[in-house]
Structure formats: structure tokens, C-alpha cells
Motif scaffolding. Structure first.
Motif, PDB file in Angstrom:
ATOM      1  N   ARG A   1       0.833  -1.214   0.000  1.00  0.00           N
ATOM      2  CA  ARG A   1       0.000   0.000   0.000  1.00  0.00           C
ATOM      3  C   ARG A   1       0.868   1.265   0.000  1.00  0.00           C
ATOM      4  O   ARG A   1       0.501   2.277  -0.561  1.00  0.00           O
ATOM      5  CB  ARG A   1      -0.935   0.011   1.219  1.00  0.00           C
ATOM      6  CG  ARG A   1      -1.983  -1.043   1.203  1.00  0.00           C
ATOM      7  CD  ARG A   1      -3.087  -0.721   0.187  1.00  0.00           C
ATOM      8  NE  ARG A   1      -3.994  -1.823   0.031  1.00  0.00           N
ATOM      9  CZ  ARG A   1      -3.902  -2.736  -0.932  1.00  0.00           C
ATOM     10  NH1 ARG A   1      -2.948  -2.662  -1.830  1.00  0.00           N
ATOM     11  NH2 ARG A   1      -4.765  -3.723  -1.012  1.00  0.00           N
ATOM     12  N   PHE A   2       2.016   1.178   0.634  1.00  0.00           N
ATOM     13  CA  PHE A   2       2.912   2.333   0.746  1.00  0.00           C
ATOM     14  C   PHE A   2       3.365   2.804  -0.632  1.00  0.00           C
ATOM     15  O   PHE A   2       3.499   3.996  -0.898  1.00  0.00           O
ATOM     16  CB  PHE A   2       4.116   1.949   1.610  1.00  0.00           C
ATOM     17  CG  PHE A   2       4.972   3.115   2.000  1.00  0.00           C
ATOM     18  CD1 PHE A   2       4.546   4.000   2.982  1.00  0.00           C
ATOM     19  CD2 PHE A   2       6.183   3.347   1.373  1.00  0.00           C
ATOM     20  CE1 PHE A   2       5.333   5.085   3.333  1.00  0.00           C
ATOM     21  CE2 PHE A   2       6.964   4.439   1.717  1.00  0.00           C
ATOM     22  CZ  PHE A   2       6.541   5.308   2.705  1.00  0.00           C
TER      23      PHE A   2
ATOM     24  N   PRO B   1      -1.745   6.967  -4.555  1.00  0.00           N
ATOM     25  CA  PRO B   1      -2.740   7.381  -3.551  1.00  0.00           C
ATOM     26  C   PRO B   1      -4.146   7.480  -4.152  1.00  0.00           C
ATOM     27  O   PRO B   1      -4.301   7.796  -5.344  1.00  0.00           O
ATOM     28  CB  PRO B   1      -2.252   8.760  -3.096  1.00  0.00           C
ATOM     29  CG  PRO B   1      -1.283   9.203  -4.121  1.00  0.00           C
ATOM     30  CD  PRO B   1      -0.751   8.005  -4.827  1.00  0.00           C
ATOM     31  N   ASN B   2      -5.145   7.193  -3.342  1.00  0.00           N
ATOM     32  CA  ASN B   2      -6.533   7.269  -3.810  1.00  0.00           C
ATOM     33  C   ASN B   2      -7.123   8.658  -3.620  1.00  0.00           C
ATOM     34  O   ASN B   2      -8.235   8.935  -4.048  1.00  0.00           O
ATOM     35  CB  ASN B   2      -7.396   6.252  -3.047  1.00  0.00           C
ATOM     36  CG  ASN B   2      -7.037   4.839  -3.435  1.00  0.00           C
ATOM     37  OD1 ASN B   2      -6.808   4.555  -4.600  1.00  0.00           O
ATOM     38  ND2 ASN B   2      -6.965   3.960  -2.455  1.00  0.00           N
ATOM     39  N   THR B   3      -6.391   9.518  -2.947  1.00  0.00           N
ATOM     40  CA  THR B   3      -6.890  10.867  -2.701  1.00  0.00           C
ATOM     41  C   THR B   3      -5.907  11.888  -3.268  1.00  0.00           C
ATOM     42  O   THR B   3      -4.759  11.553  -3.550  1.00  0.00           O
ATOM     43  CB  THR B   3      -7.055  11.126  -1.186  1.00  0.00           C
ATOM     44  OG1 THR B   3      -5.818  10.846  -0.552  1.00  0.00           O
ATOM     45  CG2 THR B   3      -8.153  10.259  -0.585  1.00  0.00           C
ATOM     46  N   VAL B   4      -6.371  13.123  -3.443  1.00  0.00           N
ATOM     47  CA  VAL B   4      -5.465  14.185  -3.896  1.00  0.00           C
ATOM     48  C   VAL B   4      -5.431  15.280  -2.840  1.00  0.00           C
ATOM     49  O   VAL B   4      -6.350  15.395  -2.026  1.00  0.00           O
ATOM     50  CB  VAL B   4      -5.915  14.802  -5.252  1.00  0.00           C
ATOM     51  CG1 VAL B   4      -5.821  13.792  -6.362  1.00  0.00           C
ATOM     52  CG2 VAL B   4      -7.300  15.407  -5.159  1.00  0.00           C
TER      53      VAL B   4
ATOM     54  N   HIS C   1      -4.105  20.151  -5.657  1.00  0.00           N
ATOM     55  CA  HIS C   1      -4.363  19.256  -6.778  1.00  0.00           C
ATOM     56  C   HIS C   1      -5.858  19.056  -6.925  1.00  0.00           C
ATOM     57  O   HIS C   1      -6.566  18.943  -5.935  1.00  0.00           O
ATOM     58  CB  HIS C   1      -3.670  17.907  -6.541  1.00  0.00           C
ATOM     59  CG  HIS C   1      -2.186  18.048  -6.422  1.00  0.00           C
ATOM     60  ND1 HIS C   1      -1.521  17.913  -5.228  1.00  0.00           N
ATOM     61  CD2 HIS C   1      -1.239  18.359  -7.339  1.00  0.00           C
ATOM     62  CE1 HIS C   1      -0.230  18.118  -5.417  1.00  0.00           C
ATOM     63  NE2 HIS C   1      -0.028  18.403  -6.688  1.00  0.00           N
ATOM     64  N   LYS C   2      -6.287  19.023  -8.160  1.00  0.00           N
ATOM     65  CA  LYS C   2      -7.722  18.850  -8.423  1.00  0.00           C
ATOM     66  C   LYS C   2      -7.914  17.753  -9.451  1.00  0.00           C
ATOM     67  O   LYS C   2      -7.100  17.614 -10.362  1.00  0.00           O
ATOM     68  CB  LYS C   2      -8.328  20.155  -8.939  1.00  0.00           C
ATOM     69  CG  LYS C   2      -8.282  21.247  -7.899  1.00  0.00           C
ATOM     70  CD  LYS C   2      -8.697  22.576  -8.445  1.00  0.00           C
ATOM     71  CE  LYS C   2      -8.442  23.632  -7.391  1.00  0.00           C
ATOM     72  NZ  LYS C   2      -8.685  24.971  -7.861  1.00  0.00           N
ATOM     73  N   ILE C   3      -9.001  17.013  -9.275  1.00  0.00           N
ATOM     74  CA  ILE C   3      -9.262  15.943 -10.243  1.00  0.00           C
ATOM     75  C   ILE C   3     -10.192  16.481 -11.340  1.00  0.00           C
ATOM     76  O   ILE C   3     -11.066  17.306 -11.058  1.00  0.00           O
ATOM     77  CB  ILE C   3      -9.889  14.701  -9.577  1.00  0.00           C
ATOM     78  CG1 ILE C   3     -11.124  15.076  -8.749  1.00  0.00           C
ATOM     79  CG2 ILE C   3      -8.880  13.976  -8.710  1.00  0.00           C
ATOM     80  CD1 ILE C   3     -11.924  13.885  -8.288  1.00  0.00           C
ATOM     81  N   PRO C   4      -9.993  16.051 -12.577  1.00  0.00           N
ATOM     82  CA  PRO C   4     -10.917  16.490 -13.626  1.00  0.00           C
ATOM     83  C   PRO C   4     -12.266  15.797 -13.441  1.00  0.00           C
ATOM     84  O   PRO C   4     -12.322  14.641 -13.024  1.00  0.00           O
ATOM     85  CB  PRO C   4     -10.233  16.028 -14.918  1.00  0.00           C
ATOM     86  CG  PRO C   4      -9.314  14.938 -14.503  1.00  0.00           C
ATOM     87  CD  PRO C   4      -8.963  15.148 -13.062  1.00  0.00           C
TER      88      PRO C   4
END
Ligand code: SF4
Ligand code: SF4
Length: 134
Positions: free
Chosen positions: A16-17, A21-24, A29-32
Motif C-alpha cells: 500500500r505504501f 494514492p486514492n486521494t489528492v 491538486h484537483k481531479i478532472p
């Protein structure tokens, strides 16, 4: 037995390390947004619009305020087009009613503002400026 469990646990942790990452880290940072995202503001393509008013008629919450005029060439054109985002249900009925696909949603999900007036968007002016968000 304890050692086996520990090794298994550590291997999961290590995997997992190094995973993506599943988050921003918002707002840096922004997701489209996805193409089917509904929100933000209506974007009006005034070049396509035929000023029929069907979008405003289809709206169940009187969110769209538009005004038209008939020119010397007998063609109707928009003189005003306001979208009151604070009243919008994001039901998409306006987009579905438009016969020339002149409406779309902006990809802007940061729709919060400090003043109520900020939720009233002049789509005609925004379109002429080339904005994609309200
Ligand atoms: S999405 Fe629905 S509520 Fe919002 S402007 Fe369009 S028709 Fe009206
Ligand atoms: S339905 Fe489409 S073409 Fe008709 S006024 Fe609305 S945006 Fe313009």
C-alpha cells in the motif's frame, strides 16, 4: 504463528505504501470531472442558440431567465440569459429540451461563493467572453 501474521501485515503495508494514492491534496491538486458531471454552471453556446426558450420552459424551478428580440431579418436572438444556480436541481431537463445542443455543464465543481448574487450567472456574457465556468 505470530511471526507469519506480522510478515503478512507488513507485506500489505509495504504494498500500500508504494501504491498510487486514492486521494489528492485539494486544493493544490484537483481531479478532472467526468464528462457526465452535472454541476457548476450552465454553459451557453450563443452561436448555436436559436432563442426558442424551450430550456426555460422545461425548467421545473424557473432557474433560467432569458429575454429575446426579433431582428430586422425576422430572426429571434437572445438579449439576456441568466442562470440562477442557487435554485437549480441539476435535473438536466434544460439540456434535454434544447433542440440544437447549445447548453452544457461547466466542469467547475467549486461553486461556493460568499454572496447570493454570485449564484446568478450571466451565461450570455460568459459565452461571449469565452468563459467555461460561471
Ligand atoms: S438542470 Fe433542471 S433545474 Fe437546473 S436549470 Fe436545467 S431544467 Fe432547471
Ligand atoms: S433551448 Fe437551446 S436554443 Fe432554445 S433558448 Fe434554450 S439554449 Fe437557446
Amino acid at each position: 504463528m505470530i511471526g507469519k501474521g506480522l510478515v503478512k501485515g507488513m507485506s500489505i503495508t509495504l504494498r500500500r505504501f508504494f501504491d498510487r494514492p486514492n486521494t489528492v491534496e485539494y486544493p493544490e491538486h484537483k481531479i478532472p470531472m467526468t464528462p457526465r458531471f452535472r454541476g457548476g454552471s450552465l454553459v451557453l453556446d450563443s452561436g448555436r442558440c436559436i432563442a426558442c426558450g424551450l430550456c426555460a420552459m422545461a425548467c421545473p424551478n424557473a432557474v433560467i431567465d432569458l429575454a429575446t428580440e426579433t431582428g430586422e431579418d425576422k430572426k429571434k436572438r437572445l438579449t439576456a440569459y441568466h442562470f440562477h444556480a442557487g435554485l437549480c436541481l441539476f435535473c438536466n431537463l434544460c439540456l434535454e429540451a434544447c433542440p440544437v445542443q447549445a447548453l452544457s455543464w461547466s466542469q467547475d465543481y467549486e461553486a461556493a461563493c460568499y454572496r447570493r448574487e454570485g449564484l446568478s450567472i450571466d451565461c450570455l456574457a460568459a459565452g461571449q467572453r469565452g468563459d467555461t465556468v460561471g
